[in-house]
Design an enzyme around this catalytic site. Structure first.
Site, PDB file in Angstrom:
ATOM      1  N   TYR A 104      11.583   0.153  -8.066  1.00 33.45           N
ATOM      2  CA  TYR A 104      12.461  -0.153  -6.933  1.00 33.45           C
ATOM      3  C   TYR A 104      13.674  -0.517  -7.642  1.00 33.45           C
ATOM      4  O   TYR A 104      14.051  -0.381  -8.817  1.00 33.45           O
ATOM      5  CB  TYR A 104      11.728  -1.203  -6.301  1.00 33.45           C
ATOM      6  CG  TYR A 104      10.508  -0.977  -5.626  1.00 33.45           C
ATOM      7  CD1 TYR A 104      10.435   0.404  -4.661  1.00 33.45           C
ATOM      8  CD2 TYR A 104       9.103  -1.340  -6.041  1.00 33.45           C
ATOM      9  CE1 TYR A 104       9.302   0.914  -4.043  1.00 33.45           C
ATOM     10  CE2 TYR A 104       8.171  -0.682  -5.529  1.00 33.45           C
ATOM     11  CZ  TYR A 104       8.151   0.249  -4.477  1.00 33.45           C
ATOM     12  OH  TYR A 104       6.913   0.968  -4.158  1.00 33.45           O
TER      13      TYR A 104
ATOM     14  N   ARG B 194       8.653  -9.566 -12.634  1.00 34.00           N
ATOM     15  CA  ARG B 194       7.907  -8.505 -13.004  1.00 34.00           C
ATOM     16  C   ARG B 194       8.577  -6.993 -13.337  1.00 34.00           C
ATOM     17  O   ARG B 194       9.520  -6.621 -12.712  1.00 34.00           O
ATOM     18  CB  ARG B 194       7.126  -8.387 -11.848  1.00 34.00           C
ATOM     19  CG  ARG B 194       5.926  -7.172 -12.077  1.00 34.00           C
ATOM     20  CD  ARG B 194       4.874  -7.205 -10.704  1.00 34.00           C
ATOM     21  NE  ARG B 194       3.607  -7.161 -11.431  1.00 34.00           N
ATOM     22  CZ  ARG B 194       2.526  -6.667 -10.627  1.00 34.00           C
ATOM     23  NH1 ARG B 194       2.777  -5.936  -9.353  1.00 34.00           N
ATOM     24  NH2 ARG B 194       1.361  -6.504 -11.107  1.00 34.00           N
TER      25      ARG B 194
HETATM   26  C1  LIG Z   1      -2.456  -2.745  -1.564  1.00 34.49           C
HETATM   27  C2  LIG Z   1      -1.564  -2.824  -2.643  1.00 34.49           C
HETATM   28  C3  LIG Z   1      -0.135  -3.476  -2.614  1.00 34.49           C
HETATM   29  C4  LIG Z   1       0.566  -3.498  -3.542  1.00 34.49           C
HETATM   30  N1  LIG Z   1       1.911  -4.093  -3.250  1.00 34.49           N
HETATM   31  C5  LIG Z   1       2.662  -4.447  -4.277  1.00 34.49           C
HETATM   32  C6  LIG Z   1       3.910  -5.221  -4.266  1.00 34.49           C
HETATM   33  O1  LIG Z   1       4.251  -5.410  -3.340  1.00 34.49           O
HETATM   34  N2  LIG Z   1       4.589  -5.557  -5.407  1.00 34.49           N
HETATM   35  C7  LIG Z   1       4.183  -5.268  -6.614  1.00 34.49           C
HETATM   36  O2  LIG Z   1       4.891  -5.671  -7.536  1.00 34.49           O
HETATM   37  N3  LIG Z   1       2.720  -4.684  -6.892  1.00 34.49           N
HETATM   38  C8  LIG Z   1       2.374  -4.270  -5.757  1.00 34.49           C
HETATM   39  N4  LIG Z   1       0.930  -3.617  -6.043  1.00 34.49           N
HETATM   40  C9  LIG Z   1       0.663  -3.490  -7.366  1.00 34.49           C
HETATM   41  C10 LIG Z   1      -0.380  -4.713  -7.865  1.00 34.49           C
HETATM   42  O3  LIG Z   1       0.205  -5.703  -7.836  1.00 34.49           O
HETATM   43  C11 LIG Z   1      -1.279  -4.512  -9.091  1.00 34.49           C
HETATM   44  O4  LIG Z   1      -0.090  -4.299 -10.299  1.00 34.49           O
HETATM   45  C12 LIG Z   1      -2.050  -2.977  -9.230  1.00 34.49           C
HETATM   46  O5  LIG Z   1      -2.930  -3.099  -8.116  1.00 34.49           O
HETATM   47  C13 LIG Z   1      -2.812  -3.280 -10.334  1.00 34.49           C
HETATM   48  O6  LIG Z   1      -3.708  -4.396 -10.417  1.00 34.49           O
HETATM   49  P1  LIG Z   1      -5.348  -4.384  -9.829  1.00 34.49           P
HETATM   50  O7  LIG Z   1      -6.014  -3.242 -10.662  1.00 34.49           O
HETATM   51  O8  LIG Z   1      -5.902  -5.856 -10.190  1.00 34.49           O
HETATM   52  O9  LIG Z   1      -5.235  -3.798  -8.378  1.00 34.49           O
HETATM   53  C14 LIG Z   1       0.182  -3.181  -5.071  1.00 34.49           C
HETATM   54  C15 LIG Z   1      -1.230  -2.973  -4.980  1.00 34.49           C
HETATM   55  C16 LIG Z   1      -1.900  -2.804  -4.087  1.00 34.49           C
HETATM   56  C17 LIG Z   1      -3.433  -2.229  -4.086  1.00 34.49           C
END
Ligand SMILES: Cc1cc2nc3c(=O)[nH]c(=O)nc-3n(C[C@H](O)[C@H](O)[C@H](O)COP(=O)(O)O)c2cc1C
Length: 375
Positions: free
Chosen positions: A178, A230
């Site tokens: 972004y 981040r």
């Molecule tokens: C449904 C969904 C929405 C996400 N939206 C964002 C977001 O708004 N901002 C962000 O920095 N990362 C977003 N992510 C990434 C997550 O913060 C995370 O880095 C990624 O899912 C890997 O972690 P996990 O394996 O625990 O899911 C999103 C991930 C998922 C699954």
């Protein structure tokens, strides 16, 4: 009862501004596509957060846009006007009532914004270079110097709103392709003014946003208010951000006295591309940062043992994303010695039980391979 081997996950951590986190588990920021058409946080969204905020030390919300031309998702809640403060306050209060610290993720989508979500379909970025990745095919318009300044102020204004709304902090979303990342990336930033042209100049925008946000916090916050950042350590494109670029960013951010740095990767143990290094990207970053600022690691951590192993690699904080959607009681189960009952696959009949808003549920179900259990 909590098994003694998991006690490291439940040690408190005091951030540099004095805010104390109860334990080492953080809810990762996750967009849920479920806000009201007027940009306010919806009832379903509040319920979703309430269901997941008990037990974790800190909840980082879905991203909110700081200016109207930064809206990146359908159903993204707004942070770009003072009219939204009551809506933001409702979200902060709901999270804090469960005992977690509430952190608002603030963002501008830049070239990744769908044209239908921004005024006049006017997609903007550092330079007129379209994204190569899915969903980002529009050719953006390069922002003018004055427009860039105004977006930097927008990050400050949204931070002021977060303070007034009662959040414990903001996280600057400099990851996942972004706008903040677009300025740091040699793929999307081809400028030759003060905002681009060299690695140092590509840092101007991210660091200006940090400075502006910290200035606003110093001026407006009456209680400790944290600022985290981040970032994504590498980009797949050529040219694109490399691990070497990221270490320069990390040094610059560590100098800014932030409360934490948060690495965005899908797998905690993923290693850098094209570099002979047996360590993971997160470990390399942790080594560089040392004890200057706490790092949050994330990515495919599902079980209590996954989290423990990640923590024992020296990363002080562990974020769970998909896993907290799949099992909102994760922390409680570990605390009660019931970690064997943690669910690690999404059950297709469980939307209601798991309190997942419809638009998020649809997004998950329609993207096989994203969530374990959804094939
Ligand atoms: C449904 C969904 C929405 C996400 N939206 C964002 C977001 O708004 N901002 C962000 O920095 N990362 C977003 N992510 C990434 C997550 O913060 C995370 O880095 C990624 O899912 C890997 O972690 P996990 O394996 O625990 O899911 C999103 C991930 C998922 C699954």
């Amino acid at each position: 009862m909590l098994k003694s081997k998991y006690t490291p996950l439940f040690e408190s951590l005091t951030l540099s501004n004095g805010i104390q986190l109860e334990n080492r588990i953080v809810m990762a920021p996750m967009t849920n596509f479920s806000s009201n058409p007027d940009g306010t946080v919806s009832d379903d969204e509040v319920k979703y957060y309430v269901r997941r905020s008990k037990g974790v030390g800190m909840v980082i919300t879905a991203c909110t846009y700081v200016t109207a031309n930064g809206k990146g998702f359908h159903g993204e809640f707004a942070g770009d006007s003072d009219d939204m403060i009551p809506s933001l306050r409702r979200l902060a209060a709901a999270i804090k009532a469960q005992g977690a610290k509430a952190v608002l993720q603030i963002f501008h989508g830049g070239r990744m914004c769908p044209p239908e979500l921004v005024p006049n379909g006017d997609i903007v970025s550092a330079s007129a270079v379209p994204a190569e990745r899915e969903g980002g095919a529009s050719v953006p318009r390069a922002l003018s110097d004055a427009e860039i300044e105004s977006i930097v102020r927008g990050f400050g204004e949204t931070t002021r709103r977060a303070i007034e709304a009662g959040f414990d902090g903001v996280e600057l979303h400099g990851a996942n392709g972004y706008l903040i990342q677009q300025f740091f990336s040699p793929h999307s930033n081809r400028r030759d003014d003060r905002w681009g042209g060299s690695l140092e100049k590509r840092l101007t925008f991210p660091l200006s946003v940090v400075d502006e946000v910290k200035k606003v916090v110093a001026k407006h916050a009456k209680e400790p208010f944290l600022v985290g950042y981040r970032f994504s350590p590498e980009e797949p494109e050529t040219p694109g951000i490399t691990m070497a670029d990221t270490l320069v960013l990390v040094d610059a951010l560590a100098d800014k006295k932030l409360d934490y740095l948060h690495v965005s990767v899908m797998d905690f143990w993923s290693s850098p591309r094209g570099v002979e290094d047996t360590r993971s990207r997160i470990e390399i970053i942790q080594e560089r940062v040392g004890d200057q600022v706490p790092v949050i690691g994330v990515g495919s951590i599902y079980t209590a043992d996954d989290a423990l192993k990640a923590l024992q690699s020296g990363i002080p904080l562990i974020a769970l994303g998909r896993e907290l959607i799949i099992d909102p009681d994760w922390v409680e189960k570990v605390e009660q010695g019931r970690e064997s009952e943690i669910e690690t696959r999404l059950n297709k009949n469980d939307q209601e039980r798991l309190v997942i808003p419809d638009p998020l549920w649809q997004a998950i179900i329609n993207r096989p391979g994203w969530f374990p259990g959804v094939e």
